[in-house]
Design a protein around this motif. Structure first.
Motif, mmCIF file in Angstrom:
data_model
loop_
_atom_site.group_PDB
_atom_site.id
_atom_site.type_symbol
_atom_site.label_atom_id
_atom_site.label_comp_id
_atom_site.label_asym_id
_atom_site.label_seq_id
_atom_site.Cartn_x
_atom_site.Cartn_y
_atom_site.Cartn_z
ATOM 1 N N GLN A 1 0.830 -1.193 0.000
ATOM 2 C CA GLN A 1 0.000 0.000 0.000
ATOM 3 C C GLN A 1 0.867 1.245 0.000
ATOM 4 O O GLN A 1 0.644 2.177 -0.750
ATOM 5 N N SER A 2 1.895 1.259 0.840
ATOM 6 C CA SER A 2 2.755 2.440 0.870
ATOM 7 C C SER A 2 3.563 2.553 -0.419
ATOM 8 O O SER A 2 3.899 3.644 -0.852
ATOM 9 N N ALA A 3 3.838 1.415 -1.062
ATOM 10 C CA ALA A 3 4.613 1.449 -2.291
ATOM 11 C C ALA A 3 3.795 1.971 -3.473
ATOM 12 O O ALA A 3 4.302 2.681 -4.321
ATOM 13 N N TYR A 4 2.516 1.622 -3.556
ATOM 14 C CA TYR A 4 1.719 1.973 -4.719
ATOM 15 C C TYR A 4 0.523 2.865 -4.415
ATOM 16 O O TYR A 4 -0.026 3.466 -5.318
ATOM 17 N N GLY A 5 0.076 2.925 -3.181
ATOM 18 C CA GLY A 5 -1.180 3.574 -2.830
ATOM 19 C C GLY A 5 -1.336 4.997 -3.322
ATOM 20 O O GLY A 5 -2.412 5.398 -3.724
ATOM 21 N N ALA A 6 -0.297 5.797 -3.309
ATOM 22 C CA ALA A 6 -0.423 7.201 -3.709
ATOM 23 C C ALA A 6 0.370 7.500 -4.970
ATOM 24 O O ALA A 6 0.713 8.631 -5.242
ATOM 25 N N GLU A 7 0.652 6.472 -5.751
ATOM 26 C CA GLU A 7 1.465 6.644 -6.945
ATOM 27 C C GLU A 7 0.587 6.683 -8.192
ATOM 28 O O GLU A 7 -0.454 6.047 -8.254
ATOM 29 N N THR A 8 1.021 7.442 -9.179
ATOM 30 C CA THR A 8 0.323 7.469 -10.454
ATOM 31 C C THR A 8 0.465 6.100 -11.110
ATOM 32 O O THR A 8 1.536 5.512 -11.113
ATOM 33 N N VAL A 9 -0.638 5.588 -11.646
ATOM 34 C CA VAL A 9 -0.632 4.286 -12.301
ATOM 35 C C VAL A 9 -1.150 4.464 -13.721
ATOM 36 O O VAL A 9 -2.152 5.144 -13.937
ATOM 37 N N VAL A 10 -0.465 3.869 -14.682
ATOM 38 C CA VAL A 10 -0.895 3.918 -16.082
ATOM 39 C C VAL A 10 -1.015 2.501 -16.629
ATOM 40 O O VAL A 10 -0.282 1.602 -16.223
ATOM 41 N N LEU A 11 -1.943 2.333 -17.552
ATOM 42 C CA LEU A 11 -2.148 1.041 -18.204
ATOM 43 C C LEU A 11 -1.188 0.929 -19.376
ATOM 44 O O LEU A 11 -1.124 1.810 -20.230
ATOM 45 N N LYS A 12 -0.429 -0.164 -19.401
ATOM 46 C CA LYS A 12 0.552 -0.391 -20.472
ATOM 47 C C LYS A 12 -0.046 -1.320 -21.518
ATOM 48 O O LYS A 12 -0.546 -2.387 -21.182
ATOM 49 N N GLY A 13 0.056 -0.895 -22.743
ATOM 50 C CA GLY A 13 -0.334 -1.744 -23.856
ATOM 51 C C GLY A 13 -1.818 -2.023 -23.923
ATOM 52 O O GLY A 13 -2.582 -1.637 -23.050
#
Length: 182
Positions: free
Chosen positions: A21-33
């Motif tokens: 959660q701390s690694a990804y929870g507040a990070e921008t996420v984009v869909l690849k491909g």
């Protein structure tokens, strides 16, 4: 398994979930491909040729990610987390709501910035209620939108736990053109 071993196992799982959660929870996420349909997904040729599910699920996931990133006040940039998705199960024959519930299962995987990879399979289903009948494609597209919403929620605290399928009543499933405009 003793009570102490169960407690340790639960504590380890909670710790792993918190670190993700701390690694990804507040990070921008984009869909690849592009989102692709696995060969073993189980859909009929008719459903595959008429429904264009890969594009509709991809569009729904991209829209859900954009909303999530905006809510965090983030914009896509270098160093974001990468999400990949594949449709692994399609359950629904032609005939619309008359031929039973329709469901989609999508496997998503999250990677980024040298962090641990994590993936989950998310399934959603729709069903006809109270005589309101819609076509097979709109029902499957609706299930795809529910999956996309679950993907965005899962990103707030990603874990490898399989999410339980949930059935949503398709009160008024949008037509294919309505789904494309959203």
């Amino acid at each position: 398994m003793s009570m102490m071993n169960r407690f340790r196992t639960a504590l380890l799982a909670a710790t792993a979930s918190l670190s993700l959660q701390s690694a990804y929870g507040a990070e921008t996420v984009v869909l690849k491909g592009p989102v692709e349909i696995a060969p073993e997904a189980g859909a009929s040729r008719q459903v595959l040729s008429e429904c264009n599910l890969a594009a509709s699920v991809e569009g729904a996931i991209r829209a859900a990610l954009e909303q999530r990133n905006e809510a965090l006040g983030k914009q896509a940039s270098d160093g974001e987390a990468i999400l990949t998705a594949q449709i692994v199960r399609i359950n629904g024959m032609g005939g619309g709501g008359w031929t039973g519930p329709k469901s989609i299962a999508v496997r998503v995987a999250l990677t980024g910035n040298g962090k641990s990879d994590v993936s989950v399979r998310i399934s959603r289903a729709t069903r006809n209620i109270m005589g309101m009948v819609s076509g097979t494609c709109p029902l499957l597209e609706l299930a795809g939108r529910y999956v996309a919403e679950d993907v965005a929620k899962w990103l707030d605290a990603p874990s490898t736990a399989k999410l339980r399928s949930q059935v949503h009543a398709a009160e008024s499933a949008p037509t294919t053109s309505e789904a494309a405009s959203q």
